[in-house]
Design a protein around this motif. Structure first.
Motif, PDB file in Angstrom:
ATOM      1  N   GLY A 198     -42.190 -29.900 -22.290  1.00 42.44           N
ATOM      2  CA  GLY A 198     -41.355 -30.993 -21.831  1.00 42.44           C
ATOM      3  C   GLY A 198     -41.751 -32.267 -22.555  1.00 42.44           C
ATOM      4  N   PRO A 199     -40.967 -33.324 -22.393  1.00 40.99           N
ATOM      5  CA  PRO A 199     -41.249 -34.596 -23.076  1.00 40.99           C
ATOM      6  C   PRO A 199     -42.462 -35.321 -22.500  1.00 40.99           C
ATOM      7  CG  PRO A 199     -39.374 -34.835 -21.640  1.00 40.99           C
ATOM      8  CD  PRO A 199     -39.699 -33.369 -21.651  1.00 40.99           C
ATOM      9  N   GLY A 200     -42.834 -34.990 -21.255  1.00 43.27           N
ATOM     10  CA  GLY A 200     -44.004 -35.615 -20.648  1.00 43.27           C
ATOM     11  C   GLY A 200     -43.662 -36.740 -19.698  1.00 43.27           C
ATOM     12  N   THR A 201     -44.626 -37.023 -18.833  1.00 39.96           N
ATOM     13  CA  THR A 201     -44.514 -38.146 -17.910  1.00 39.96           C
ATOM     14  C   THR A 201     -45.862 -38.871 -17.912  1.00 39.96           C
ATOM     15  OG1 THR A 201     -43.920 -38.800 -15.655  1.00 39.96           O
ATOM     16  CG2 THR A 201     -45.145 -36.745 -15.882  1.00 39.96           C
ATOM     17  N   TYR A 229     -48.768 -36.545 -19.309  1.00 37.31           N
ATOM     18  CA  TYR A 229     -48.835 -35.208 -18.728  1.00 37.31           C
ATOM     19  C   TYR A 229     -47.568 -34.446 -19.097  1.00 37.31           C
ATOM     20  CZ  TYR A 229     -52.967 -36.404 -16.036  1.00 37.31           C
ATOM     21  OH  TYR A 229     -54.244 -36.761 -15.663  1.00 37.31           O
ATOM     22  N   SER A 230     -47.775 -33.277 -19.699  1.00 41.67           N
ATOM     23  CA  SER A 230     -46.642 -32.476 -20.160  1.00 41.67           C
ATOM     24  C   SER A 230     -46.677 -31.096 -19.525  1.00 41.67           C
ATOM     25  CB  SER A 230     -46.670 -32.321 -21.678  1.00 41.67           C
ATOM     26  OG  SER A 230     -46.618 -33.575 -22.320  1.00 41.67           O
ATOM     27  N   CYS A 231     -45.510 -30.624 -19.190  1.00 39.27           N
ATOM     28  CA  CYS A 231     -45.328 -29.278 -18.666  1.00 39.27           C
ATOM     29  C   CYS A 231     -45.147 -28.332 -19.857  1.00 39.27           C
ATOM     30  CB  CYS A 231     -44.082 -29.290 -17.782  1.00 39.27           C
ATOM     31  SG  CYS A 231     -43.599 -27.720 -17.095  1.00 39.27           S
ATOM     32  N   ASN A 232     -45.690 -27.120 -19.756  1.00 36.19           N
ATOM     33  CA  ASN A 232     -45.530 -26.169 -20.846  1.00 36.19           C
ATOM     34  C   ASN A 232     -45.382 -24.755 -20.313  1.00 36.19           C
ATOM     35  OD1 ASN A 232     -48.409 -24.821 -20.941  1.00 36.19           O
ATOM     36  ND2 ASN A 232     -48.754 -27.012 -20.783  1.00 36.19           N
ATOM     37  N   ALA A 233     -44.759 -23.916 -21.137  1.00 36.95           N
ATOM     38  CA  ALA A 233     -44.524 -22.531 -20.725  1.00 36.95           C
ATOM     39  C   ALA A 233     -44.432 -21.650 -21.959  1.00 36.95           C
ATOM     40  CB  ALA A 233     -43.242 -22.433 -19.904  1.00 36.95           C
ATOM     41  N   GLY A 274     -44.548 -39.326 -12.722  1.00 38.76           N
ATOM     42  CA  GLY A 274     -45.638 -40.152 -13.224  1.00 38.76           C
ATOM     43  C   GLY A 274     -45.496 -41.592 -12.771  1.00 38.76           C
ATOM     44  N   GLY A 275     -46.530 -42.390 -13.079  1.00 40.02           N
ATOM     45  CA  GLY A 275     -46.479 -43.791 -12.708  1.00 40.02           C
ATOM     46  C   GLY A 275     -47.832 -44.448 -12.806  1.00 40.02           C
ATOM     47  N   LEU A 276     -47.905 -45.646 -12.245  1.00 43.81           N
ATOM     48  CA  LEU A 276     -49.132 -46.421 -12.237  1.00 43.81           C
ATOM     49  C   LEU A 276     -49.739 -46.356 -10.844  1.00 43.81           C
ATOM     50  CD1 LEU A 276     -51.092 -48.521 -13.477  1.00 43.81           C
ATOM     51  CD2 LEU A 276     -49.463 -50.282 -12.751  1.00 43.81           C
ATOM     52  N   VAL A 277     -51.004 -46.030 -10.776  1.00 41.06           N
ATOM     53  CA  VAL A 277     -51.680 -45.905  -9.486  1.00 41.06           C
ATOM     54  C   VAL A 277     -53.106 -46.449  -9.626  1.00 41.06           C
ATOM     55  CG1 VAL A 277     -52.487 -43.555  -9.952  1.00 41.06           C
ATOM     56  CG2 VAL A 277     -52.173 -44.302  -7.586  1.00 41.06           C
ATOM     57  N   GLN A 278     -53.656 -46.947  -8.543  1.00 37.65           N
ATOM     58  CA  GLN A 278     -55.031 -47.422  -8.559  1.00 37.65           C
ATOM     59  C   GLN A 278     -55.999 -46.247  -8.458  1.00 37.65           C
ATOM     60  OE1 GLN A 278     -55.362 -50.364  -5.397  1.00 37.65           O
ATOM     61  NE2 GLN A 278     -55.026 -52.016  -6.855  1.00 37.65           N
ATOM     62  N   ALA A 279     -57.195 -46.456  -8.948  1.00 34.08           N
ATOM     63  CA  ALA A 279     -58.231 -45.426  -8.835  1.00 34.08           C
ATOM     64  C   ALA A 279     -58.406 -45.037  -7.375  1.00 34.08           C
ATOM     65  CB  ALA A 279     -59.547 -45.938  -9.405  1.00 34.08           C
TER      66      ALA A 279
END
Length: 115
Positions: free
Chosen positions: A106-109, A91-95, A9-14
């Protein structure tokens, strides 16, 4: 218990792109489908994409043609292009466990898209 850990994850421009990763470890034989969900502040959690062991995929309408989920063994990826400010979320991963009625998370990003 299955351990899920996200990254990327992170910061991104549109209009920009990001690639998220999620690694599953411990007891991975108990999961089949893996997926990505997201939750923005004040909004309900949204299931974004899923992928099975045989790589069958599903997508939310809001991300079709912009997000691609893929899988290599016990790792899944979410390639996101043409990001929009509305994509800003955790955003979290799940299963889901294939034997028991529980889902691992998951804890998320954090993904933040600036306009």
């Amino acid at each position: 218990q299955v351990n899920l850990v996200e990254s990327g994850g992170g910061l991104v421009q549109a209009g920009g792109s990001l690639r998220l990763s999620c690694v599953a470890s411990e007891n991975i034989h108990s999961i089949n489908t893996m997926g990505w969900s997201r939750q923005a502040p004040g909004k309900q959690r949204e299931l974004v994409a899923t992928i099975t062991e045989t790589k069958t995929t599903t997508y939310a309408d809001s991300v079709k043609d912009r997000f691609t989920i893929s899988r290599h063994g016990n790792t899944i990826y979410l390639q996101m292009i043409n990001l929009k400010p509305d994509d800003t979320a955790l955003y979290s991963c799940n299963a889901p466990d294939r034997f028991r009625a529980i889902t691992y998370w998951g804890p998320g990003t954090q993904v933040t898209v600036s306009s």
